[in-house]
Scaffold this motif. Structure first.
Motif, short mmCIF file in Angstrom:
data_model
loop_
_atom_site.label_atom_id
_atom_site.label_comp_id
_atom_site.label_asym_id
_atom_site.label_seq_id
_atom_site.Cartn_x
_atom_site.Cartn_y
_atom_site.Cartn_z
N ALA A 1 -33.91 73.92 -33.41
CA ALA A 1 -33.35 73.20 -32.26
C ALA A 1 -32.29 74.03 -31.54
N ILE A 2 -31.31 74.55 -32.28
CA ILE A 2 -30.23 75.29 -31.63
C ILE A 2 -30.73 76.59 -31.00
N PRO A 3 -31.52 77.43 -31.70
CA PRO A 3 -32.02 78.64 -31.03
C PRO A 3 -32.90 78.35 -29.83
N ALA A 4 -33.79 77.35 -29.95
CA ALA A 4 -34.66 77.02 -28.81
C ALA A 4 -33.85 76.52 -27.63
N SER A 5 -32.82 75.71 -27.89
CA SER A 5 -31.97 75.23 -26.80
C SER A 5 -31.21 76.37 -26.16
N ALA A 6 -30.70 77.30 -26.98
CA ALA A 6 -29.97 78.44 -26.43
C ALA A 6 -30.86 79.29 -25.53
N VAL A 7 -32.10 79.52 -25.95
CA VAL A 7 -33.02 80.31 -25.14
C VAL A 7 -33.35 79.59 -23.84
N ALA A 8 -33.63 78.28 -23.93
CA ALA A 8 -33.98 77.52 -22.73
C ALA A 8 -32.81 77.48 -21.74
N ILE A 9 -31.60 77.22 -22.26
CA ILE A 9 -30.42 77.17 -21.39
C ILE A 9 -30.13 78.55 -20.81
N GLY A 10 -30.27 79.58 -21.64
CA GLY A 10 -30.01 80.93 -21.16
C GLY A 10 -30.95 81.33 -20.05
N PHE A 11 -32.23 81.02 -20.22
CA PHE A 11 -33.19 81.37 -19.17
C PHE A 11 -32.93 80.56 -17.91
N GLY A 12 -32.58 79.27 -18.08
CA GLY A 12 -32.28 78.45 -16.91
C GLY A 12 -31.08 78.95 -16.13
N PHE A 13 -30.01 79.30 -16.84
CA PHE A 13 -28.83 79.82 -16.15
C PHE A 13 -29.11 81.19 -15.54
N SER A 14 -30.01 81.96 -16.12
CA SER A 14 -30.38 83.24 -15.52
C SER A 14 -31.02 83.03 -14.15
N LEU A 15 -31.82 81.99 -14.03
CA LEU A 15 -32.46 81.70 -12.74
C LEU A 15 -31.45 81.22 -11.71
N TRP A 16 -30.38 80.55 -12.18
CA TRP A 16 -29.41 79.98 -11.24
C TRP A 16 -28.28 80.95 -10.88
N THR A 17 -28.21 82.08 -11.55
CA THR A 17 -27.13 83.03 -11.28
C THR A 17 -27.27 83.62 -9.89
N ASP A 18 -26.16 83.72 -9.21
CA ASP A 18 -26.16 84.29 -7.85
C ASP A 18 -26.56 85.76 -7.92
N ALA A 19 -27.69 86.08 -7.31
CA ALA A 19 -28.22 87.44 -7.39
C ALA A 19 -27.29 88.46 -6.71
N SER A 20 -26.50 88.02 -5.74
CA SER A 20 -25.63 88.97 -5.03
C SER A 20 -24.52 89.51 -5.95
N ARG A 21 -24.23 88.84 -7.03
CA ARG A 21 -23.19 89.29 -7.95
C ARG A 21 -23.70 90.26 -9.00
N VAL A 22 -25.02 90.30 -9.18
CA VAL A 22 -25.58 91.15 -10.24
C VAL A 22 -26.63 92.10 -9.70
N ASP A 23 -26.70 92.28 -8.37
CA ASP A 23 -27.77 93.11 -7.80
C ASP A 23 -27.59 94.59 -8.05
N GLN A 24 -26.46 94.98 -8.66
CA GLN A 24 -26.27 96.39 -9.01
C GLN A 24 -26.81 96.71 -10.40
N SER A 25 -27.25 95.68 -11.15
CA SER A 25 -27.76 95.90 -12.50
C SER A 25 -29.25 96.24 -12.45
N VAL A 26 -29.81 96.50 -13.62
CA VAL A 26 -31.20 96.91 -13.73
C VAL A 26 -32.12 95.77 -13.32
N VAL A 27 -33.24 96.11 -12.71
CA VAL A 27 -34.25 95.11 -12.33
C VAL A 27 -35.17 94.88 -13.51
#
Length: 281
Positions: free
Chosen positions: A86-112
């Motif tokens: 439960a905890i690992p699956a929730s962490a992965v799901a939340i992590g991927f969800g927040f990755s989609l919501w992150t403002d791309a303009s703040r991280v566009d200098q990182s690797v694609v």
């Protein structure tokens, strides 16, 4: 052939989550600690985790919580499912969800990482998202230290005895919490009675809705009767007539509680000093 129909067994009452637990091995030390100690020990770490932004710090506290839980409480299938599924699956799901919501303009200098049409997923977005998922997973795991090893009556008694919470508040809340297993048992009995009478039979959503509406009135009637009995019992014991009451079961604060709290704080401080997350962006 006998005309007597076979008798069905009466529904068993659900387990009372507030009942006294059986004695555990001495190795499972969390059960012997004061509930307030198990709340106070991880509380500073949980507050700090709200403000950190790196991934290493919540990962370290997540590992610390896992070690304490695996040593301090009984290892069951439910615990294994929570910790390793439960905890690992929730962490992965939340992590991927927040990755989609992150403002791309703040991280566009990182690797694609990947690109679909005009949309790009950057490595910095994944770092932010999974750091957030780890942070929430660590906070949940730290709360389980108290949640998996404490019963309701002991927590109420500890708040009344050590924190000086008025017993009128503590024991009223405890009486309300104890309604939950009672409602479960009442609902079981009502379901069995409806099944015997053949009421609201059939399949499908409409039949299920009709069954649930049929449970509401008898369940409310049972709740009112139970509340009246509890109120009469409390009045018979002069509940609220005096500023304090004699406790039958004491939940003392012992030296081992102080040792556990100080040791947990010390380990938390060492982890924070070693990782020093505030210097990271």
């Amino acid at each position: 052939m006998s005309d007597t129909a076979p008798l069905t067994a009466a529904p068993a009452a659900p387990a009372d989550p507030y009942a006294q637990r059986a004695a555990a091995s001495a190795l499972r030390f969390l059960y012997a600690l004061n509930p307030l100690a198990k709340l106070a020990a991880p509380l500073p770490a949980m507050l700090v985790l709200v403000f950190v932004r790196d991934a290493a710090t919540p990962a370290a506290f997540l590992a610390l919580a896992y070690v304490v839980l695996l040593v301090g409480v009984d290892f069951t299938r439910r615990l294994a499912a929570v910790l390793f599924l439960a905890i690992p699956a929730s962490a992965v799901a939340i992590g991927f969800g927040f990755s989609l919501w992150t403002d791309a303009s703040r991280v566009d200098q990182s690797v694609v990482v990947w690109q679909i049409g005009g949309w790009t997923m950057y490595g910095g977005a994944l770092e932010v998202g999974f750091a957030t998922g780890l942070r929430l997973a660590a906070i949940v795991a730290l709360t389980l230290i108290a949640g998996l090893s404490t019963i309701g009556p002991d927590l109420v008694r500890a708040t009344v005895q050590q924190l000086r919470v008025p017993y009128r508040i503590g024991y009223t809340a405890l009486a309300a919490f104890r309604f939950v297993p009672r409602f479960g048992h009442e609902l079981d009995v009502i379901r069995q009675a409806h099944r015997v009478r053949g009421a609201h039979g059939g399949r499908g959503p409409f039949a299920a809705t009709a069954r649930w509406f049929g449970y509401i009135v008898p369940l409310l009637a049972g709740a009112i009767r139970h509340a009246e009995r509890v109120a009469l019992a409390m009045d018979a014991r002069a509940f609220g007539a005096h500023p304090d009451r004699t406790e039958r079961h004491l939940v003392p604060w012992r030296a081992r509680d102080t040792v556990f709290v100080l040791a947990f704080w010390a380990v938390s401080a060492v982890l924070l000093i070693a990782l020093f997350p505030w210097g990271l962006a």
